[in-house]
Design a protein around this motif. Structure first.
Motif, PDB file in Angstrom:
ATOM      1  N   SER A   1       8.843   2.332  10.096  1.00 35.77           N
ATOM      2  CA  SER A   1       8.546   0.929  10.319  1.00 35.77           C
ATOM      3  C   SER A   1       7.281   0.891  11.132  1.00 35.77           C
ATOM      4  O   SER A   1       7.167   1.596  12.119  1.00 35.77           O
ATOM      5  N   SER A   2       6.308   0.104  10.709  1.00 32.47           N
ATOM      6  CA  SER A   2       5.000   0.106  11.339  1.00 32.47           C
ATOM      7  C   SER A   2       4.566   1.546  11.556  1.00 32.47           C
ATOM      8  O   SER A   2       4.393   1.987  12.675  1.00 32.47           O
ATOM      9  N   CYS A   3       4.444   2.223  10.464  1.00 37.60           N
ATOM     10  CA  CYS A   3       4.296   3.651  10.573  1.00 37.60           C
ATOM     11  C   CYS A   3       3.029   4.103   9.880  1.00 37.60           C
ATOM     12  O   CYS A   3       2.534   3.443   8.974  1.00 37.60           O
ATOM     13  N   CYS A   4       2.497   5.184  10.342  1.00 41.28           N
ATOM     14  CA  CYS A   4       1.335   5.740   9.684  1.00 41.28           C
ATOM     15  C   CYS A   4       1.669   7.176   9.348  1.00 41.28           C
ATOM     16  O   CYS A   4       2.149   7.912  10.188  1.00 41.28           O
TER      17      CYS A   4
ATOM     18  N   ILE B   1      17.315  -3.652   3.155  1.00 33.78           N
ATOM     19  CA  ILE B   1      16.363  -3.410   4.241  1.00 33.78           C
ATOM     20  C   ILE B   1      15.319  -4.521   4.264  1.00 33.78           C
ATOM     21  O   ILE B   1      15.116  -5.220   3.276  1.00 33.78           O
ATOM     22  N   ALA B   2      14.682  -4.656   5.409  1.00 31.36           N
ATOM     23  CA  ALA B   2      13.617  -5.658   5.535  1.00 31.36           C
ATOM     24  C   ALA B   2      12.441  -5.257   4.641  1.00 31.36           C
ATOM     25  O   ALA B   2      12.295  -4.099   4.272  1.00 31.36           O
ATOM     26  N   GLU B   3      11.645  -6.241   4.307  1.00 28.42           N
ATOM     27  CA  GLU B   3      10.513  -5.999   3.425  1.00 28.42           C
ATOM     28  C   GLU B   3       9.610  -4.899   3.997  1.00 28.42           C
ATOM     29  O   GLU B   3       9.334  -4.859   5.193  1.00 28.42           O
ATOM     30  N   LEU B   4       9.184  -4.017   3.131  1.00 25.56           N
ATOM     31  CA  LEU B   4       8.336  -2.909   3.570  1.00 25.56           C
ATOM     32  C   LEU B   4       7.033  -2.935   2.786  1.00 25.56           C
ATOM     33  O   LEU B   4       7.023  -2.812   1.572  1.00 25.56           O
ATOM     34  N   LEU B   5       5.930  -3.137   3.491  1.00 25.85           N
ATOM     35  CA  LEU B   5       4.622  -3.114   2.825  1.00 25.85           C
ATOM     36  C   LEU B   5       4.112  -1.690   2.812  1.00 25.85           C
ATOM     37  O   LEU B   5       4.021  -1.065   3.863  1.00 25.85           O
ATOM     38  N   VAL B   6       3.812  -1.190   1.653  1.00 25.81           N
ATOM     39  CA  VAL B   6       3.322   0.183   1.551  1.00 25.81           C
ATOM     40  C   VAL B   6       1.835   0.136   1.226  1.00 25.81           C
ATOM     41  O   VAL B   6       1.448  -0.364   0.175  1.00 25.81           O
ATOM     42  N   LEU B   7       1.008   0.612   2.142  1.00 23.24           N
ATOM     43  CA  LEU B   7      -0.429   0.484   1.950  1.00 23.24           C
ATOM     44  C   LEU B   7      -1.147   1.821   2.054  1.00 23.24           C
ATOM     45  O   LEU B   7      -1.005   2.537   3.042  1.00 23.24           O
ATOM     46  N   PRO B   8      -1.921   2.158   1.041  1.00 17.95           N
ATOM     47  CA  PRO B   8      -2.666   3.414   1.102  1.00 17.95           C
ATOM     48  C   PRO B   8      -4.036   3.206   1.751  1.00 17.95           C
ATOM     49  O   PRO B   8      -4.583   2.104   1.716  1.00 17.95           O
ATOM     50  N   ILE B   9      -4.566   4.239   2.342  1.00 18.73           N
ATOM     51  CA  ILE B   9      -5.962   4.209   2.793  1.00 18.73           C
ATOM     52  C   ILE B   9      -6.578   5.592   2.661  1.00 18.73           C
ATOM     53  O   ILE B   9      -6.043   6.565   3.158  1.00 18.73           O
ATOM     54  N   TYR B  10      -7.661   5.661   1.923  1.00 20.50           N
ATOM     55  CA  TYR B  10      -8.378   6.926   1.782  1.00 20.50           C
ATOM     56  C   TYR B  10      -9.822   6.611   1.414  1.00 20.50           C
ATOM     57  O   TYR B  10     -10.156   5.463   1.089  1.00 20.50           O
ATOM     58  N   ALA B  11     -10.644   7.625   1.438  1.00 18.13           N
ATOM     59  CA  ALA B  11     -12.089   7.406   1.358  1.00 18.13           C
ATOM     60  C   ALA B  11     -12.532   6.664   0.109  1.00 18.13           C
ATOM     61  O   ALA B  11     -13.362   5.774   0.179  1.00 18.13           O
ATOM     62  N   ASN B  12     -11.972   6.981  -1.060  1.00 18.28           N
ATOM     63  CA  ASN B  12     -12.488   6.365  -2.274  1.00 18.28           C
ATOM     64  C   ASN B  12     -11.763   5.087  -2.673  1.00 18.28           C
ATOM     65  O   ASN B  12     -12.006   4.553  -3.742  1.00 18.28           O
ATOM     66  N   LEU B  13     -10.872   4.646  -1.811  1.00 16.52           N
ATOM     67  CA  LEU B  13     -10.140   3.423  -2.134  1.00 16.52           C
ATOM     68  C   LEU B  13     -11.110   2.239  -2.155  1.00 16.52           C
ATOM     69  O   LEU B  13     -11.911   2.082  -1.251  1.00 16.52           O
TER      70      LEU B  13
ATOM     71  N   SER C   1     -12.934  -1.237  -1.644  1.00 14.93           N
ATOM     72  CA  SER C   1     -12.936  -1.879  -0.331  1.00 14.93           C
ATOM     73  C   SER C   1     -11.997  -3.078  -0.211  1.00 14.93           C
ATOM     74  O   SER C   1     -11.487  -3.345   0.860  1.00 14.93           O
ATOM     75  N   ASP C   2     -11.753  -3.785  -1.326  1.00 19.29           N
ATOM     76  CA  ASP C   2     -10.814  -4.901  -1.208  1.00 19.29           C
ATOM     77  C   ASP C   2      -9.414  -4.397  -0.887  1.00 19.29           C
ATOM     78  O   ASP C   2      -8.645  -5.040  -0.165  1.00 19.29           O
ATOM     79  N   MET C   3      -9.092  -3.213  -1.412  1.00 22.03           N
ATOM     80  CA  MET C   3      -7.792  -2.618  -1.115  1.00 22.03           C
ATOM     81  C   MET C   3      -7.747  -2.116   0.331  1.00 22.03           C
ATOM     82  O   MET C   3      -6.725  -2.206   0.997  1.00 22.03           O
ATOM     83  N   GLN C   4      -8.886  -1.593   0.780  1.00 20.02           N
ATOM     84  CA  GLN C   4      -8.932  -1.092   2.153  1.00 20.02           C
ATOM     85  C   GLN C   4      -8.684  -2.200   3.151  1.00 20.02           C
ATOM     86  O   GLN C   4      -8.005  -2.013   4.151  1.00 20.02           O
ATOM     87  N   ALA C   5      -9.256  -3.359   2.854  1.00 19.46           N
ATOM     88  CA  ALA C   5      -9.162  -4.472   3.796  1.00 19.46           C
ATOM     89  C   ALA C   5      -7.700  -4.825   4.061  1.00 19.46           C
ATOM     90  O   ALA C   5      -7.349  -5.292   5.137  1.00 19.46           O
ATOM     91  N   LYS C   6      -6.847  -4.544   3.081  1.00 14.59           N
ATOM     92  CA  LYS C   6      -5.428  -4.906   3.201  1.00 14.59           C
ATOM     93  C   LYS C   6      -4.725  -4.302   4.409  1.00 14.59           C
ATOM     94  O   LYS C   6      -3.838  -4.916   4.968  1.00 14.59           O
ATOM     95  N   ILE C   7      -5.122  -3.097   4.775  1.00 16.49           N
ATOM     96  CA  ILE C   7      -4.378  -2.463   5.871  1.00 16.49           C
ATOM     97  C   ILE C   7      -4.574  -3.212   7.187  1.00 16.49           C
ATOM     98  O   ILE C   7      -3.790  -3.076   8.098  1.00 16.49           O
TER      99      ILE C   7
ATOM    100  N   VAL D   1       3.949   0.290   6.222  1.00 10.64           N
ATOM    101  CA  VAL D   1       3.745   1.738   6.241  1.00 10.64           C
ATOM    102  C   VAL D   1       2.356   2.003   5.708  1.00 10.64           C
ATOM    103  O   VAL D   1       2.008   1.548   4.622  1.00 10.64           O
ATOM    104  N   VAL D   2       1.565   2.701   6.470  1.00  8.04           N
ATOM    105  CA  VAL D   2       0.235   3.059   6.002  1.00  8.04           C
ATOM    106  C   VAL D   2       0.265   4.528   5.615  1.00  8.04           C
ATOM    107  O   VAL D   2       0.636   5.374   6.422  1.00  8.04           O
ATOM    108  N   VAL D   3      -0.079   4.803   4.393  1.00  7.32           N
ATOM    109  CA  VAL D   3      -0.126   6.190   3.948  1.00  7.32           C
ATOM    110  C   VAL D   3      -1.604   6.574   3.925  1.00  7.32           C
ATOM    111  O   VAL D   3      -2.375   6.048   3.130  1.00  7.32           O
TER     112      VAL D   3
END
Ligand code: ADP
Ligand code: MG
Length: 671
Positions: free
Chosen positions: A240-243, A269-281, A283-289, A300-302
């Motif tokens: 939860s609120s995890c990286c 379980i409570a809603e879980l947002l799963v968000l990736p972040i990596y170099a080639n992602l 930028s609109d996806m990056q902004a999500k985190i 959860v940030v992966v």
């Protein structure tokens, strides 16, 4: 207290109940208030005074304290951009440069690209008006070519100095040098809480300004036994609120697994947002985190190690650390560069853990044993300069007129053999003469912001009259293995689509074919979709190609087509990459110069074909040394393009006839 302030200010939530703020309300909250809540803010005046007093200052502060986003703004407010002077801030990573510039533009309520901009390779988002310029360290390095004293800058901030990337290390030496005669130039070396004494020492005992961190305690947990499948563990941890830190190629799978697991649990379980972040992602996806988590939900940030120090995601309470990273390594004897997955350093592991303690006490789950932490991990990461090919940097330094590289002011010098090998390679490519001086060809090669071999390939296309095609190939190669889309549920379709692009000769020509067909489709998104091609990668390839084509004028290469003849194209590739030649002999491929065993990557169009001679674009080490992007050549061409490097004796048995197809080796075995 500042904990809840920090939480409500930025609209992030912990599991504890904090007053819910809608996104609209948050937007209304003054950005200035947010800025004032950062740990660096109380030190604003002291910091400005210290900068005023000293030409070079080392700034140390916990990740997230506000170094990157605030210091340039403080300087601007203090008048350092008067008369159109710029403040430059370097970042080792492209994503960080873009994301931080966007953030600062938002804080200043200006449009990105106006007063605040960024510059990364193949993408310049700055204008005449730009005074705060975020850029990759590599881009600042290239600016030395056009402005050797960086005269348009009043301040240079070398940020994330602790990352010790190759380009940052070279910048240290160059900037230290120009600071001697540009007494008006301020130099700030900003770093997480690592190694700052060394920076101070290198910069003639420059003072260190410390921004006290607000760190909450982080409990560290180790596993009892060695873990072999850590992805599964990541899931069991119920974050939860995890990286969590994983390798880039595992991110997608990890996110999918998490989402799948959540779907199965449904409303339990409570809603879980799963968000990736990596170099080639993108930028609109990056902004999500950075978006605030909606009330009641968890995030959860992966992430790859990009979230270790260069990006700060608020509200992280738990960190799951599998303890690995992907590192470049270089064999200075054979000149082979490869990416290998290795245990990260203890310093990295501690940075990762630190991410859990920014807004409240946190926990870090290390998916390795305490013993491994103590005995199997290195204290710190070896600086990149000591484990990479230096060809690019040596060519750049030579074009800056720095001839004596042995005595260059390196913070940590590269191994002698690596330097010598870089010089030898540049000599073989024709960029340096036998005295080690830059040739006319070398000067033109340095104009292109790509590796020397790629540069040489492009320049050779002039002679072989195929620059049109070679530019496309260069662009496609630089978007790196992200052209073909292969979703798990449509593997067969995707592979068939891919087969349809195969043309004789090798992967470079396949890439060319993909691009050509895309152009014919009118750059269509639909076409990409139907053919399992990643539209984003294609768009990027087009940008890169446009940029390179724009530079052709400068280096006086006419853009012409070989009109369907692929021999000139393959010769141009050979002229750049003759170092990367492999020959098929009994049993398999061996590199020509060093007799190292290498394998054609199962994804290659030549995987089954097994031509006698081939050239590879790069080597990657996963289970074995795989050659990625290979092209078939004739050995005679090697003598034609690199007579001073190859002797005909080495190339004996130069028939280009194909060996009988090898039996009994399946893709699965090799994959
Ligand atoms: P440092 O450089 O010291 O690590 P930064 O200046 O990057 O710190 O970050 C300061 C604060 O700004 C952090 O709390 C972070 O959450 C916030 N921040 C940075 N970039 C962004 C962004 N792109 N979107 C939202 N918040 C951001
Ligand atoms: Mg920073």
């Amino acid at each position: 207290d500042f904990v809840s302030t920090a939480i409500t200010m930025k609209g992030t939530r912990t599991e504890k109940d904090t007053p819910a703020l809608s996104q609209a309300e948050l937007k209304k909250q003054s950005m200035q208030e947010v800025r004032r809540s950062l740990p660096i803010f109380p030190y604003r005046e002291d910091l400005l005074a210290a900068i005023h007093e000293h030409q070079i200052l080392v700034i140390e502060g916990e990740t997230g304290s506000g170094k990157t986003t605030q210091i340039p703004q403080y300087l601007l407010e203090d008048g350092y951009t008067k008369g159109g002077m710029k403040i430059g801030c370097t970042q080792p990573r492209r994503v960080a440069a873009m994301s931080v510039a966007a953030r600062v533009a938002e804080e200043m309520s200006v449009k990105l690209g106006n007063e605040v901009g960024y510059s990364i390779r193949f993408e310049d988002c700055t204008s005449e008006r730009t005074v705060l310029k975020y850029m990759t360290d590599g881009m600042l390095l290239r600016e030395f070519l056009t402005e050797p004293d960086l005269a348009s800058y009043s301040v240079i901030i070398i940020d994330e100095a602790h990352e010790r990337t190759l380009h940052t290390d070279i910048l240290f030496g160059l900037i230290k040098d120009i600071a001697r005669f540009r007494s008006d130039l301020k130099v700030l070396v900003a770093s997480a809480t690592l190694d700052t004494e060394r920076f101070s020492c290198f910069f003639d005992d420059a003072p260190v300004f410390r921004i006290p961190g607000r760190r909450f305690p982080v409990d560290i947990y180790y596993t009892k036994n060695k873990i072999y499948c850590y992805k599964e563990q990541v899931l069991i941890m119920h974050p939860s609120s995890c990286c969590t830190f994983v390798l880039q190629e595992e991110i997608e799978a990890c996110c999918e697994l998490l989402q799948e697991r959540c779907r199965r649990l449904g409303s339990k379980i409570a809603e879980l947002l799963v968000l990736p972040i990596y170099a080639n992602l993108p930028s609109d996806m990056q902004a999500k985190i950075f978006n605030p988590t909606p009330p009641g939900a968890r995030k959860v940030v992966v992430a790859t190690n990009i979230a270790e120090t260069s990006l700060t995601i608020d509200g992280i309470i738990y960190v799951i650390d599998p303890g690995f990273c992907k590192q470049k390594s270089y064999n200075a004897r054979t000149g082979m560069e490869s990416l290998i997955v290795t245990p990260c350093s203890r310093a990295s592991a501690n940075q990762r853990a630190g991410r859990a303690g920014r807004v409240a006490a946190g926990k870090c789950f290390r998916l390795y044993t305490a013993w491994a932490f103590k005995h199997e991990m290195e204290e710190t990461t070896v600086p990149e300069i000591q484990r990479t090919n230096l060809g690019n940097v040596v060519l750049l330094l030579k074009s800056l007129g720095i001839n004596d590289l042995i005595h260059f002011d390196f913070m940590d010098p590269p191994p002698h053999e690596t330097l010598v090998l870089a010089l030898e390679q540049l000599y073989a490519l024709g960029a340096l003469n036998h005295l080690g001086e830059l040739t006319k060809l070398g000067r033109r090669m340095a104009e292109l912001p790509v590796d020397p071999m790629l540069s040489k390939m492009i320049l050779a296309s002039e002679q072989y009259k195929c620059s049109e095609e070679v530019l496309t190939i260069a662009a496609m190669l630089s978007v790196n293995n992200s052209i073909f889309y292969r979703p798990k549920d449509k593997v067969v379709h995707a592979d068939n689509a891919r087969m349809n692009f195969v043309v004789p000769g090798g992967d470079h020509l396949v890439l060319l074919n993909v691009y050509t067909q895309w152009v014919e489709s009118g750059y269509s998104t639909q076409w990409c979709y139907e053919n399992f091609i990643q539209f984003r990668s294609m768009r990027r390839a087009r940008d890169v190609r446009d940029q390179l084509e724009g530079l052709m004028d400068r280096i006086e290469v006419e853009v012409v087509s070989s009109q369907g003849d692929n021999i000139p194209i393959r010769k141009a590739v050979t002229a750049g990459y003759f170092y990367h030649t492999a020959r098929l002999s009994k049993g398999g491929y061996k590199t020509v110069k060093h007799q190292q065993t290498v394998y054609v990557h199962p994804n290659s169009s030549l995987f089954e074909e097994q031509p006698r001679w081939l050239i590879y674009h790069e080597l990657v080490f996963t289970t074995k040394e795989f050659m990625r992007q290979v092209i078939e050549i004739e050995s005679g061409w090697l003598l034609e393009v690199a007579p001073h490097y190859y002797k005909s004796k080495e190339l004996e048995d130069s028939s280009s006839k194909k060996m009988p197809r090898k039996q009994g080796k399946t893709k699965e075995e090799l994959g």
